[in-house]
Scaffold this motif. Sequence first.
Motif, PDB file in Angstrom:
ATOM      1  N   LEU A 160       0.815  -1.217   0.000  1.00 63.74           N
ATOM      2  CA  LEU A 160       0.000   0.000   0.000  1.00 63.74           C
ATOM      3  C   LEU A 160       0.846   1.264   0.000  1.00 63.74           C
ATOM      4  O   LEU A 160       0.592   2.188  -0.773  1.00 63.74           O
ATOM      5  N   THR A 161       1.848   1.313   0.877  1.00 59.83           N
ATOM      6  CA  THR A 161       2.653   2.536   0.952  1.00 59.83           C
ATOM      7  C   THR A 161       3.565   2.684  -0.250  1.00 59.83           C
ATOM      8  O   THR A 161       3.827   3.797  -0.699  1.00 59.83           O
ATOM      9  N   GLY A 162       4.069   1.572  -0.785  1.00 61.06           N
ATOM     10  CA  GLY A 162       4.915   1.649  -1.974  1.00 61.06           C
ATOM     11  C   GLY A 162       4.140   2.105  -3.192  1.00 61.06           C
ATOM     12  O   GLY A 162       4.613   2.905  -3.992  1.00 61.06           O
ATOM     13  N   ARG A 163       2.912   1.619  -3.315  1.00 59.09           N
ATOM     14  CA  ARG A 163       2.093   1.953  -4.488  1.00 59.09           C
ATOM     15  C   ARG A 163       1.570   3.386  -4.426  1.00 59.09           C
ATOM     16  O   ARG A 163       1.586   4.106  -5.406  1.00 59.09           O
ATOM     17  N   TYR A 164       1.100   3.801  -3.253  1.00 60.43           N
ATOM     18  CA  TYR A 164       0.406   5.082  -3.169  1.00 60.43           C
ATOM     19  C   TYR A 164       1.240   6.215  -2.588  1.00 60.43           C
ATOM     20  O   TYR A 164       0.951   7.380  -2.835  1.00 60.43           O
ATOM     21  N   LEU A 165       2.251   5.907  -1.795  1.00 61.52           N
ATOM     22  CA  LEU A 165       2.988   6.974  -1.123  1.00 61.52           C
ATOM     23  C   LEU A 165       4.471   7.017  -1.480  1.00 61.52           C
ATOM     24  O   LEU A 165       5.152   7.971  -1.151  1.00 61.52           O
ATOM     25  N   GLY A 166       4.985   5.968  -2.104  1.00 60.75           N
ATOM     26  CA  GLY A 166       6.403   5.930  -2.444  1.00 60.75           C
ATOM     27  C   GLY A 166       7.298   6.029  -1.214  1.00 60.75           C
ATOM     28  O   GLY A 166       8.272   6.766  -1.196  1.00 60.75           O
ATOM     29  N   THR A 167       6.969   5.294  -0.173  1.00 64.23           N
ATOM     30  CA  THR A 167       7.657   5.376   1.109  1.00 64.23           C
ATOM     31  C   THR A 167       9.000   4.664   1.078  1.00 64.23           C
ATOM     32  O   THR A 167       9.179   3.680   0.358  1.00 64.23           O
ATOM     33  N   ASN A 168       9.920   5.139   1.898  1.00 62.03           N
ATOM     34  CA  ASN A 168      11.239   4.529   2.056  1.00 62.03           C
ATOM     35  C   ASN A 168      11.077   3.078   2.523  1.00 62.03           C
ATOM     36  O   ASN A 168      10.498   2.821   3.576  1.00 62.03           O
ATOM     37  N   ARG A 221       5.495   8.263  10.771  1.00 62.46           N
ATOM     38  CA  ARG A 221       6.524   8.742   9.833  1.00 62.46           C
ATOM     39  C   ARG A 221       6.083   8.591   8.386  1.00 62.46           C
ATOM     40  O   ARG A 221       6.612   9.254   7.503  1.00 62.46           O
ATOM     41  N   ILE A 222       5.135   7.694   8.149  1.00 62.16           N
ATOM     42  CA  ILE A 222       4.683   7.410   6.785  1.00 62.16           C
ATOM     43  C   ILE A 222       3.405   8.181   6.458  1.00 62.16           C
ATOM     44  O   ILE A 222       3.269   8.754   5.384  1.00 62.16           O
ATOM     45  N   THR A 223       2.469   8.162   7.384  1.00 67.44           N
ATOM     46  CA  THR A 223       1.176   8.826   7.200  1.00 67.44           C
ATOM     47  C   THR A 223       0.883   9.636   8.466  1.00 67.44           C
ATOM     48  O   THR A 223       1.672   9.646   9.389  1.00 67.44           O
ATOM     49  N   ALA A 224      -0.270  10.237   8.494  1.00 71.22           N
ATOM     50  CA  ALA A 224      -0.664  11.005   9.678  1.00 71.22           C
ATOM     51  C   ALA A 224      -1.567  10.172  10.578  1.00 71.22           C
ATOM     52  O   ALA A 224      -2.606  10.628  11.036  1.00 71.22           O
ATOM     53  N   ILE A 252      -3.860   6.452   4.961  1.00 72.67           N
ATOM     54  CA  ILE A 252      -3.234   6.460   3.632  1.00 72.67           C
ATOM     55  C   ILE A 252      -3.997   7.385   2.699  1.00 72.67           C
ATOM     56  O   ILE A 252      -3.399   8.159   1.952  1.00 72.67           O
ATOM     57  N   VAL A 253      -5.326   7.337   2.752  1.00 70.21           N
ATOM     58  CA  VAL A 253      -6.136   8.240   1.924  1.00 70.21           C
ATOM     59  C   VAL A 253      -5.841   9.692   2.297  1.00 70.21           C
ATOM     60  O   VAL A 253      -5.672  10.552   1.416  1.00 70.21           O
ATOM     61  N   ALA A 254      -5.745   9.985   3.593  1.00 74.61           N
ATOM     62  CA  ALA A 254      -5.444  11.356   4.027  1.00 74.61           C
ATOM     63  C   ALA A 254      -4.071  11.785   3.542  1.00 74.61           C
ATOM     64  O   ALA A 254      -3.875  12.938   3.106  1.00 74.61           O
ATOM     65  N   ALA A 255      -3.090  10.888   3.570  1.00 70.67           N
ATOM     66  CA  ALA A 255      -1.742  11.218   3.106  1.00 70.67           C
ATOM     67  C   ALA A 255      -1.739  11.482   1.599  1.00 70.67           C
ATOM     68  O   ALA A 255      -1.064  12.404   1.114  1.00 70.67           O
ATOM     69  N   ILE A 256      -2.502  10.701   0.840  1.00 73.93           N
ATOM     70  CA  ILE A 256      -2.592  10.906  -0.614  1.00 73.93           C
ATOM     71  C   ILE A 256      -3.237  12.255  -0.906  1.00 73.93           C
ATOM     72  O   ILE A 256      -2.763  13.008  -1.782  1.00 73.93           O
TER      73      ILE A 256
END
Length: 195
Positions: free
Chosen positions: A50-58, A116-119, A185-189
């Motif tokens: 999820l984070t790799g696809r939508y947020l490009g997280t480390n 650190r990834i989302t809120a 994740i939606v809020a971060a996007i």
Amino acid sequence: MAGAGAAVFFFPSAAFGQNPTGQFGWHLVGFALLVGVSFAMAQWSVLKRLTGRYLGTNPFLVGLWIPASSVAIMAMLIPLWWVPGGFFFWFPWLLAQRIFPGVLVLAILQWLILRRITATGSKWVVLTIVGASVGATLGLFWPILLAPILLSPGPIEFIPFEVPWAFLTGGTIGLLQAGELSASIVAAIERMESS
């Protein structure tokens, strides 16, 4: 569930009611580690996707999920070997009390990584604690829930107590965490798109 099955297979002397109450052995650590790592890997695979696809997280940051969750699950399980096997069937509400320190560590460590990834808000901590408490308590009574199947005629394999217990505990944690993870994740996007 897979970790609990492997743990029972590799460390049968640590299975439910097998280890002498309060007696430490490295087989207990191995048992708890197998359960913890499998739980952590299952959650990590979803989080990574999820984070790799939508947020490009480390990936390193997301990878911290595995040791953090594994250690916390171990901290949740190991205290259970200091209580006689059947105790929680008579006093099921005390199970949540016994696993609480490990569950709190799990909730806080996961929340710190997610922050650190989302809120993700502190609601994550509450949902994790409630999920673990409810799931672990329900897991005590799986033999009652499956009694019609277990008592029916025909070849039925023995189901180790730990496997459905781990499924109900981990599944309830994940079920309650899923909504909060989705919302964060939606809020971060949305924040990324608006900036």
